[in-house]
Write a protein that holds these residues in place. Structure first.
Motif: not given
Length: 199
Positions: A8-17, A170-174, A128-129, A106-115
């Protein structure tokens, strides 16, 4: 990859990333990934199909599922609409051995971690990426999209600064470069994660 170790790969980053582009490319790459079908209270746009593009819910139905604890994460978007990820939209495909990818803020990813505490089966699948960009890259990409006025660009940059502070969780950074470099980096992360989950 074995059916008992889906990712289950979850990708986050700023708008435009380039989050959405990376998700689309991973699904199209023939590596057995599907997009998570998220949920919204907005009306379907022409051509959108319930259960394919989104799960379209009335505000009352969304409230009921929220009260029942059925969401991994959710948020208000643009003031009057809600978007979220139902636990069933992730857990049921994972139980079938389906690899999943989704882009969240990033808030959504934090919620998934809590879940993970409520849904322990997520722990073995979640990866998480975060996509890192410097300020100049970010401004350039947002301007190139041509969708935002200067006030909106500044608002997005302020949001981005807050998001970048969360990267260390996050587990990984690009470290974003070209689209090809970013996708190659994501494929390496997938390979690493598959090897780790199988070991």
């Amino acid at each position: 990859m074995s059916a008992d170790a889906p990712l289950f790969i979850v990708i986050a980053g700023p708008a435009g990333s380039g989050k959405s582009t990376l998700c689309e490319r991973l699904v199209a790459a023939g590596l057995g990934f599907s997009r998570v079908i998220t949920t919204t209270t907005r009306a379907p746009r022409p051509g959108e199909v319930n259960g394919v593009h989104y799960h379209f819910l009335s505000p009352a139905a969304f409230d009921a599922k929220l009260a029942a604890g059925e969401f991994l994460e959710w948020a208000w978007v643009h003031g009057d609409r809600r978007y979220g990820t139902l636990a069933a939209s992730v857990l049921e495909p994972l139980a079938r051995g389906q690899n999943l990818v989704v882009n969240l803020d990033v808030q959504g990813v934090a919620s998934v971690r809590q879940a993970v505490a409520r849904f322990p089966q997520l722990r073995r699948s979640l990866v998480t990426v975060f996509i890192m960009l410097d300020q100049d890259q970010l401004v350039t990409r947002i301007r190139q999209r041509g969708q935002d006025d200067e006030a909106e660009i500044q608002r997005r940059m302020t949001t981005a600064q807050a998001e970048l502070k969360e990267a260390g969780k996050f587990d990984h950074l690009i470290h974003s470069g070209t689209r090809e470099e970013d996708f190659a980096a994501l494929l390496k992360i997938v390979e690493t994660a598959r090897n780790r989950k199988q070991s």
